[in-house]
Design an enzyme around this catalytic site. Structure first.
Site, short mmCIF file in Angstrom:
data_model
loop_
_atom_site.label_atom_id
_atom_site.label_comp_id
_atom_site.label_asym_id
_atom_site.label_seq_id
_atom_site.Cartn_x
_atom_site.Cartn_y
_atom_site.Cartn_z
N ASP A 1 9.30 2.88 -0.08
CA ASP A 1 8.23 3.48 0.71
C ASP A 1 8.45 3.05 2.16
OD1 ASP A 1 5.98 4.28 2.02
OD2 ASP A 1 4.56 3.49 0.56
N TYR B 1 0.86 -1.18 0.00
CA TYR B 1 0.00 0.00 0.00
C TYR B 1 0.89 1.23 0.00
CZ TYR B 1 -3.50 3.41 1.62
OH TYR B 1 -4.33 4.49 1.74
N LYS C 1 4.06 8.86 8.85
CA LYS C 1 3.76 8.28 10.15
C LYS C 1 4.69 8.79 11.27
CE LYS C 1 0.78 4.80 8.38
NZ LYS C 1 0.87 4.06 7.14
C1 LIG Z 1 0.21 4.54 5.74
C2 LIG Z 1 1.01 4.32 4.52
C3 LIG Z 1 0.99 5.22 3.44
C4 LIG Z 1 0.02 6.37 3.38
O1 LIG Z 1 0.25 7.33 4.37
P1 LIG Z 1 -0.95 8.33 4.75
O2 LIG Z 1 -0.31 9.25 5.74
O3 LIG Z 1 -2.03 7.48 5.32
O4 LIG Z 1 -1.37 9.02 3.51
C5 LIG Z 1 1.87 5.03 2.41
N1 LIG Z 1 2.71 3.99 2.40
C6 LIG Z 1 2.77 3.09 3.41
C7 LIG Z 1 3.76 1.99 3.37
C8 LIG Z 1 1.89 3.22 4.49
O5 LIG Z 1 1.91 2.29 5.45
#
Ligand SMILES: *Cc1c(COP(=O)(O)O)cnc(C)c1O
Length: 421
Positions: free
Chosen positions: A236, A142, A264
């Protein structure tokens, strides 16, 4: 007193599904959400007067625990000087320095407001510098809710993704190529079949199909393939950044990505994201370069203060100690369930773990989906009833924090001992 049930009933008339982010609705575990009045350390306190040991931790950010005094004080002090200027402030420079010092692959960094913005911006940059359009993403990973990343998981190797949601143009997702996690041959096959690949984007440790670890050689293989074919490797690290280690997954696995996305943890609970990487690429970002990206509230002083206080505390933190405690806890928890005759697969790294109710090792989305969702739903409800807040989906991670006490972990194990299966 207004109860969670009353608030949810009202919320559903005002907000789609009653929530501002879908999983919070707890639909997949067949429960209604709890409304939180406040949080401290490892605990959530609901509007109903209940106290829960939290293993969601705002989906990862609260590695220091909720309402950490140093972070709270820093944000409060910053707020007294104004919440946003729309002009540069010193904390942005300090934050950029802290990120560049911490994360090996980041030479320059741009702050944004969410992980979603970070991945969207990094992909735009990769497309801009390569002049190519396609992106390889892994099934079950994701990267936020940007159009390009919503290609349906489950599409086979070398097939074009189809939109995973109405509202995403076919033409957008046509450029998203999906392949199973840990399938290096699949990635090589995509490069053989397509000459327009701008980037590979990957969670170096996958945390959005439950926790799935990279097989030995997988990440280095991606690095090598990207280099060979003139594509950028985007890590990511929105979950893994500052959680696997202060330097993120790239410091743990010794891989040098071209671009890195953060989110995060770096906001200490405030809405923050960042993307950064090699100077020669980041210099292409506007206004130094020609690739546009902007944000009215980006780098706002309150979020920067909270993030800086978080990073300052984490720089001193005992990551190895927390990893060892988490391993001992997760293995005991898995053992309790296994002793009941339940099939349990435990994936763990650092302070993150997932217990899958399945027999087969979980190495990608297909194997993750062999887990018994109905049993997880029963486990979730059972644990919540005994004061333990797990993720409201079996395809998510459990996060520990530096604030979790031995008593919290014991309470959780005791609750699991009473689970009937
Ligand atoms: C949570 C998450 C996102 C998205 O971040 P948001 O602050 O919710 O937009 C992108 N990549 C990864 C791996 C995530 O866990």
């Amino acid at each position: 007193m207004t109860t969670s049930a009353e608030l949810f009933a009202t919320a559903k008339t005002l907000i789609p599904g009653g929530v501002n982010s879908p999983v919070r609705a707890c639909k997949s575990v067949g429960c209604d959400p709890l409304f939180i009045a406040r949080a401290a350390g490892s605990k959530l306190f609901t509007v109903d007067g209940d106290e829960l040991v939290d293993f969601v931790m705002s989906w990862g950010p609260m590695l220091l625990g909720h309402a950490h005094p140093g972070v709270t004080e820093a944000a409060r002090a910053a707020m007294l000087d104004g919440a946003s200027y729309g002009a540069p402030c010193p904390a942005e420079v300090a934050m950029a320095q802290a990120v560049v010092d911490a994360v090996p692959g980041i030479e320059m960094v741009r702050m944004v407001n969410s992980g979603t913005e970070a991945t969207m911006s990094a992909l735009r940059l990769a497309r801009g510098v390569t002049g190519k359009d396609a992106v390889i993403k892994f099934e079950g990973c994701y990267h936020g809710h940007g159009d390009a990343f919503l290609a349906a998981a489950g599409s086979g190797v070398a097939t074009f993704g189809i939109p995973g949601t109405p509202g995403v143009p076919e033409g957008t997702v046509r450029h998203t190529l999906t392949v199973p996690y840990n399938d290096l041959d699949g990635v090589a096959a995509l490069f053989a079949a397509h000459d327009d690949i701008a980037a590979i984007i990957v969670e170096p440790v996958a945390g959005n199909m439950g926790l799935v670890l990279p097989k030995p050689g997988f990440l280095q293989g991606l690095r090598d393939l990207a280099t060979k074919h003139g594509a950028l490797l985007i890590f990511d690290e929105v979950i893994t950044g500052f959680r696997l280690a202060y330097g993120g997954a790239q410091s743990v696995f010794g891989i040098d990505p071209d671009l890195t996305c953060l989110g995060k943890i770096i906001g200490g609970g405030f809405p923050v994201g960042a993307y950064g990487g090699k100077r020669r690429f980041m210099e292409r970002i506007s206004p130094e370069g020609d690739i546009y990206q902007a944000g009215t509230l980006s780098g706002n002083p309150v979020a920067m203060a909270a993030g800086l206080a978080t990073l300052a505390a984490l720089a001193q933190a005992d990551y190895a100690g927390l990893a060892a405690r988490t391993e001992s806890f997760a293995s005991t928890l898995a053992g309790i369930l296994a002793d009941k005759g339940l099939p349990v697969v435990r994936n763990r790294i650092a302070s993150i773990f997932t217990l899958f109710f399945t027999e087969s090792p979980v190495t990608d989305f297909a194997t993750a989906k062999t887990a018994d969702s109905a049993r997880y739903a029963r486990f979730y409800a059972h644990m919540r009833g005994r004061g333990v807040n797990l993720a409201p989906s079996g395809f998510e991670c459990a996060f520990t924090s530096f604030a979790h006490t031995d008593a919290d972990l014991e309470k959780t194990l005791d609750a699991a001992r009473a689970f009937a299966g």
